[in-house]
Design a protein around this motif. Structure first.
Motif, mmCIF file in Angstrom:
data_model
loop_
_atom_site.group_PDB
_atom_site.id
_atom_site.type_symbol
_atom_site.label_atom_id
_atom_site.label_comp_id
_atom_site.label_asym_id
_atom_site.label_seq_id
_atom_site.Cartn_x
_atom_site.Cartn_y
_atom_site.Cartn_z
ATOM 1 N N GLU A 7 0.851 -1.195 0.000
ATOM 2 C CA GLU A 7 0.000 0.000 0.000
ATOM 3 C C GLU A 7 0.880 1.236 0.000
ATOM 4 O O GLU A 7 1.820 1.338 0.784
ATOM 5 N N ASP A 8 0.604 2.186 -0.897
ATOM 6 C CA ASP A 8 1.429 3.401 -0.957
ATOM 7 C C ASP A 8 0.919 4.495 -0.012
ATOM 8 O O ASP A 8 1.654 5.425 0.296
ATOM 9 N N ASP A 55 -3.005 -2.891 -2.621
ATOM 10 C CA ASP A 55 -3.660 -1.764 -3.280
ATOM 11 C C ASP A 55 -3.512 -1.927 -4.800
ATOM 12 O O ASP A 55 -2.518 -2.460 -5.287
ATOM 13 N N MET A 57 -3.864 0.842 -7.041
ATOM 14 C CA MET A 57 -3.201 2.021 -7.598
ATOM 15 C C MET A 57 -2.004 2.416 -6.758
ATOM 16 O O MET A 57 -2.158 2.923 -5.646
ATOM 17 N N LYS A 113 -11.927 0.946 -0.115
ATOM 18 C CA LYS A 113 -11.461 1.927 0.868
ATOM 19 C C LYS A 113 -12.495 3.033 1.045
ATOM 20 O O LYS A 113 -13.190 3.356 0.086
#
Ligand SMILES: [Mg+2]
Length: 132
Positions: A7-8, A55, A57, A113
């Motif tokens: 996850e970024d 994630d 993206m 999310k």
């Protein structure tokens, strides 16, 4: 449950790590490239991940590419699909079904999310990663 959070976004990453670390070792990666490094390292140690939350993206390498690569690595290491990591994809997009249709066969579930932690725990139960 040995898990990997990919996850970024810091807030989502922190939330997922906080929940998953209650059930076992939980590693983090901030993009798809790091996720692949983590999976390769786990294979070398013969301690693969049971659960990966990723994630879609992200910079560097997005979740869809990383998902395909992780499944390739599992195949190369002789892991049959039913024994591979349970992989849940996360997205902030409003039409998850459409988004996931393209690669649904490679992952096990999805989460929208902002992450609902109860839903996450339900998924762990549904995939028999934890029991009561
Ligand atoms: Mg992201």
């Amino acid at each position: 449950v040995k898990s990997l959070v990919v996850e970024d976004d810091y807030t989502s990453r922190f939330l997922l790590q906080t929940v998953l670390s209650r059930f076992g070792e939980c590693h983090i990666a901030v993009n798809g490239l790091e996720a692949i490094q983590a999976v390769e390292a786990s294979q070398k140690l013969a301690a693969p991940y049971d659960f990966i939350c990723m994630d879609i993206m992200m910079p560097e390498m997005d979740g869809q590419q990383a998902l395909r690569r992780i499944r390739d690595l599992e195949l190369q290491s002789g892991t049959v699909s039913t024994n591979g990591a349970k992989i849940v994809m996360t997205t902030a997009l409003d039409q998850p079904r459409e988004v996931f249709a393209a690669f649904y066969e490679l992952c096990d579930d999805y989460l929208v999310k902002p992450i609902d932690t109860h839903r996450l725990i339900d998924i762990l139960h549904e995939h028999r990663l934890i029991s009561d």
